[in-house]
Scaffold this motif. Structure first.
Motif, PDB file in Angstrom:
ATOM      1  N   LYS A  23       0.877  -1.282  -0.195  1.00 64.91           N
ATOM      2  CA  LYS A  23      -0.155   0.011  -0.051  1.00 64.91           C
ATOM      3  C   LYS A  23       0.887   1.207   0.047  1.00 64.91           C
ATOM      4  O   LYS A  23       1.836   1.254   0.604  1.00 64.91           O
ATOM      5  CB  LYS A  23      -0.791  -0.020   1.302  1.00 64.91           C
ATOM      6  N   LEU A  26       4.436   4.607   1.184  1.00 64.72           N
ATOM      7  CA  LEU A  26       5.329   3.471   2.020  1.00 64.72           C
ATOM      8  C   LEU A  26       5.203   4.061   3.455  1.00 64.72           C
ATOM      9  O   LEU A  26       5.286   5.101   3.853  1.00 64.72           O
ATOM     10  CB  LEU A  26       6.606   3.201   1.492  1.00 64.72           C
ATOM     11  N   SER A  27       5.412   3.188   4.553  1.00 64.02           N
ATOM     12  CA  SER A  27       5.303   3.528   5.810  1.00 64.02           C
ATOM     13  C   SER A  27       6.897   4.188   6.030  1.00 64.02           C
ATOM     14  O   SER A  27       7.845   3.836   5.280  1.00 64.02           O
ATOM     15  CB  SER A  27       5.357   2.182   6.881  1.00 64.02           C
ATOM     16  N   ASN A  28       7.021   4.998   7.184  1.00 64.29           N
ATOM     17  CA  ASN A  28       8.328   5.385   7.438  1.00 64.29           C
ATOM     18  C   ASN A  28       9.172   4.284   7.664  1.00 64.29           C
ATOM     19  O   ASN A  28      10.647   4.399   7.349  1.00 64.29           O
ATOM     20  CB  ASN A  28       8.317   6.324   8.675  1.00 64.29           C
ATOM     21  N   ASP A  29       8.896   3.057   8.257  1.00 67.67           N
ATOM     22  CA  ASP A  29       9.790   2.056   8.334  1.00 67.67           C
ATOM     23  C   ASP A  29      10.441   1.494   7.033  1.00 67.67           C
ATOM     24  O   ASP A  29      11.654   1.202   7.299  1.00 67.67           O
ATOM     25  CB  ASP A  29       9.082   0.884   8.952  1.00 67.67           C
ATOM     26  N   ASP A  30       9.570   1.364   6.094  1.00 67.00           N
ATOM     27  CA  ASP A  30       9.754   0.821   4.731  1.00 67.00           C
ATOM     28  C   ASP A  30      10.751   1.852   4.093  1.00 67.00           C
ATOM     29  O   ASP A  30      11.745   1.574   3.288  1.00 67.00           O
ATOM     30  CB  ASP A  30       8.697   0.446   4.013  1.00 67.00           C
ATOM     31  N   LYS A  31      10.691   3.295   4.359  1.00 67.31           N
ATOM     32  CA  LYS A  31      11.491   4.220   3.654  1.00 67.31           C
ATOM     33  C   LYS A  31      12.871   4.196   4.257  1.00 67.31           C
ATOM     34  O   LYS A  31      13.873   4.275   3.495  1.00 67.31           O
ATOM     35  CB  LYS A  31      10.717   5.611   3.841  1.00 67.31           C
ATOM     36  N   GLU A  32      12.754   3.846   5.499  1.00 70.92           N
ATOM     37  CA  GLU A  32      14.036   3.490   6.298  1.00 70.92           C
ATOM     38  C   GLU A  32      14.908   2.529   5.986  1.00 70.92           C
ATOM     39  O   GLU A  32      16.132   2.515   5.654  1.00 70.92           O
ATOM     40  CB  GLU A  32      14.019   3.448   7.794  1.00 70.92           C
ATOM     41  N   LYS A  70       7.444  -8.104   0.634  1.00 77.43           N
ATOM     42  CA  LYS A  70       6.755  -6.840  -0.176  1.00 77.43           C
ATOM     43  C   LYS A  70       7.312  -6.561  -1.595  1.00 77.43           C
ATOM     44  O   LYS A  70       8.532  -6.751  -1.592  1.00 77.43           O
ATOM     45  CB  LYS A  70       7.174  -5.825   1.040  1.00 77.43           C
ATOM     46  N   GLU A 135       6.412   7.470  -2.616  1.00 80.82           N
ATOM     47  CA  GLU A 135       5.316   8.421  -2.104  1.00 80.82           C
ATOM     48  C   GLU A 135       3.855   7.953  -2.788  1.00 80.82           C
ATOM     49  O   GLU A 135       3.036   8.541  -2.488  1.00 80.82           O
ATOM     50  CB  GLU A 135       5.687   9.907  -2.441  1.00 80.82           C
TER      51      GLU A 135
END
Ligand code: NI
Length: 183
Positions: A23, A26-32, A70, A135
């Protein structure tokens, strides 16, 4: 500070599973995680850092290689000596491809395969990839030659496929009669 990634090797069954669509945004965790992957791949291609941190060189990584099912891939392409371009594609799809087939002459490697596997892997010479940036903005990339191979290799990871699955066991190397251009 640099943190070396914990990359799973191909004995892990997770690498044989199909990853799920993600989805957006992305979450901040995935971006990190993406930032860590970019740093790892970039450093791995710079001798000084590769030596310092004991990194095997690699230009691409897919999320399942970290145990995360993912559909996210990252490629860091050294398009010119010492210059890198990053590609991050979420939910990537190959929407068109050339009829021409190529293969890397020296074969392919993978950060999840910790041994040499000889053989030519047939790949499309050119592909168009469509997907999304972190994004959620739609992106379209045209890739050729080595970069095209990299995208096909990483997208295969999202479908549980490893490069050596595509090497013909009976005839691992192409020759001039095979209609495959070696690069
Ligand atoms: Ni790989």
């Amino acid at each position: 500070m640099f943190k070396k990634l914990d990359i799973l090797d191909d004995t892990h069954k997770v690498l044989r599973q199909i990853s799920k669509e993600v989805k957006l945004p992305l979450s901040n965790d995935d971006k990190e995680i993406i930032e860590q992957i970019i740093k790892h791949l970039t450093y791995s291609q710079i001798d000084k850092y590769a030596d310092k941190y004991d990194l095997r060189p690699g230009m691409g990584l897919a999320f399942p290689q970290l145990g995360l099912l993912k559909r996210i891939i990252v490629i860091v392409d050294e398009y010119e000596e010492g210059k890198f371009k990053n590609y991050v594609v979420v939910n990537p799809k190959i929407t068109s491809n050339s009829t021409e087939i190529i293969a890397a002459e020296v074969g392919e490697g993978c950060l999840s395969v910790n041994r040499e596997i000889e053989g030519h892997v047939p790949r499309f010479a050119r592909v168009t990839i469509e997907g999304f940036d972190p994004e959620g903005k739609k992106i379209k990339i045209r890739a050729r030659e080595e970069l095209s191979i990299a995208f096909q290799h990483e997208i295969d990871h999202l479908n549980g496929i490893l490069f050596y699955d595509k090497i013909d066991k009976k005839k691992p190397f192409f020759n001039e009669y095979d209609n495959v251009r070696l690069i």
